[in-house]
Motif scaffolding. Structure first.
Motif, PDB file in Angstrom:
ATOM      1  N   ALA A 292       0.828  -1.212   0.000  1.00  0.00           N
ATOM      2  CA  ALA A 292       0.000   0.000   0.000  1.00  0.00           C
ATOM      3  C   ALA A 292       0.862   1.262   0.000  1.00  0.00           C
ATOM      4  N   VAL A 358      -5.571  -5.076   3.188  1.00  0.00           N
ATOM      5  CA  VAL A 358      -4.637  -4.103   2.635  1.00  0.00           C
ATOM      6  C   VAL A 358      -3.555  -4.840   1.847  1.00  0.00           C
ATOM      7  N   VAL A 382      -5.621  -0.152  -0.474  1.00  0.00           N
ATOM      8  CA  VAL A 382      -4.615   0.508   0.369  1.00  0.00           C
ATOM      9  C   VAL A 382      -5.139   0.835   1.761  1.00  0.00           C
ATOM     10  N   THR A 393      -8.618   2.539  -2.583  1.00  0.00           N
ATOM     11  CA  THR A 393      -7.780   1.841  -3.547  1.00  0.00           C
ATOM     12  C   THR A 393      -6.865   2.806  -4.282  1.00  0.00           C
TER      13      THR A 393
END
Length: 430
Positions: A292, A358, A382, A393
């Motif tokens: 992420a 995530v 993320v 995202t």
């Protein structure tokens, strides 16, 4: 060829101290890693002795222990540069400019080769070669030109399998050069600087990792996952280092093991080359967060100068780019098709219709059917809300750049990014 091994070393600390005083090494111990990494695999290093014989050494990456060394046959020509393509395939150039492929049959109890084939007759006058494990072979010339070739076969037979020659740039007059990941290289200079290069299509970016301390090494190789091995020619000693993040452009997180080298002597090969991608390391507890972080760092980038296979449809290749940068197992299996993420998830048992995490890839499709061999888009999760219903995202090729979404309910939103509903989540294999 080794007069001492790790199990029998003596006076190691004194040797390291002497090396530091000669500016062969830096005394820095590096910054502690934020999370303990779990490393698997073996650092496999091939070499060529001054009498032309091939060598193989295996090193346990997490400890620096050399497991074994084997000496094989004479290659039958005078070598100039070498690059290891995979565990049993090596490319070696001759001083006459020919390119040979060496096929290793076994390197366990003995080192034997099954074939030594001249695959290109002339023109290969590179003074250095290194292969990144993702299809790109890099070489430098005596005048400092960096070249890139596409290797399309695991055992190339000639120019039909090693082509698309591209000149990346000039000014690469370096003491050592090796690949450390997908289109990533590190290099040292005669003055002892340590550089990191990221090749982006036909362009390149350099980060200065260390200003001094690496002048004593005449050979530096990497087996992947941030493991660097440096050989000092005057003593034959081999030292090892661990870079916690090869993509951050920062050398402060390189861990040094000056008081615990692989060997204090014995590495007398004229050339060394490590097999790429043989070692993987995961900060298991933070892999998703690392993915992420790297995805969010690319927000706003249009990747115009990166060599994606499909310059106008690169969402899946962006996921592959981020996952590969974090040593995700099997990331090389992904391709330009968004549905390749589904194939990956089914193969590795990480495919789900819910419960986002995530670092996951998330697939979207307007016809709400992923079993027809197509998906309209994929991006990366993320952030996930505490109840698991909301996600954020980051995706590539969203309005022709990398974009970040705000929070949305993945289960009820009809088309949160304009490509249909979110239908599946695929976790990276740790």
């Amino acid at each position: 060829m080794f007069t001492s091994s790790k199990t029998l070393r003596t006076a190691v600390t004194a040797l390291a101290t002497g090396a530091v005083s000669l500016s062969l090494l830096t005394a820095s111990t590096g910054t502690a890693q934020a999370a303990e990494q779990v490393c698997t695999g073996t650092s496999s290093i091939y070499g060529i002795l001054d009498d032309g014989r091939l060598t193989y050494s295996a090193i346990t990456p997490g400890t620096g222990n050399r497991i074994r060394t084997r000496v094989g046959p004479d290659l039958g020509f005078e070598p100039k540069a070498m690059a290891t393509l995979n565990f049993n395939t090596i490319l070696v150039t001759s001083t006459a400019g020919a390119l040979y492929r060496v096929d290793v049959q076994t390197n366990d109890e003995t080192l034997a080769v099954s074939a030594i084939d001249k695959i290109i007759d002339k023109g290969w006058t590179h003074d250095k070669l290194s292969y990144d494990g993702y299809g790109h072979l890099y070489g430098t010339t005596a005048d400092g030109t960096l070249l890139q070739y596409l290797v399309s076969q695991a055992k190339p037979k000639g120019v039909e399998h090693i082509g698309q020659r591209a000149e990346i740039g000039t000014g690469f007059v370096l003491k050592t050069l090796t690949t450390v990941g997908q289109d990533r290289l590190i290099a040292t200079t005669e003055a002892g600087k340590l550089f990191s290069y990221k090749i982006i299509g036909g362009a390149w970016k350099r980060d200065d990792l260390k200003e001094s301390g690496w002048s004593g090494f005449d050979q530096v190789v990497s087996s992947g996952s941030g493991f660097y091995y440096g050989r000092i020619a005057t003593t034959g000693a081999m030292y090892w280092y661990k870079d916690a993040n090869i993509s951050d452009g920062n050398g402060d997180d390189i861990a040094y093991h000056n008081d615990d080298p692989v060997d204090t002597s014995g590495w007398t090969q004229t050339l060394l080359s490590a097999a790429p991608g043989q070692v993987t390391c995961k900060s298991v507890s933070t892999l998703g967060q690392d993915i992420a972080r790297d995805a969010k760092a690319e927000v706003g980038n249009n990747f115009n100068d990166y060599d994606f296979d499909f310059s106008r449809a690169w969402c899946a290749e962006f996921v592959k780019y981020i996952w590969a940068g974090n040593d995700v197992t099997g990331s090389s299996e992904l391709d330009a098709r968004a549905i390749s993420l589904r194939e990956y998830g089914l193969k590795h048992g990480t495919y789900r219709s819910g419960s986002p995490k995530v670092g996951d890839a998330v697939l979207y499709d307007t016809d709400k059917n992923l079993t027809d061999g197509e998906a309209d888009h994929v991006n990366i999760v993320v952030a996930v809300s505490a109840d698991g219903k909301q996600i954020e995202t980051v995706g590539g090729n969203e309005s022709r750049q990398v974009q970040k979404t705000g929070w949305f309910n993945w289960d009820t939103a009809s088309s949160p990014i304009g490509a249909g509903p979110a239908l599946a989540f695929i976790s990276p294999k740790g």
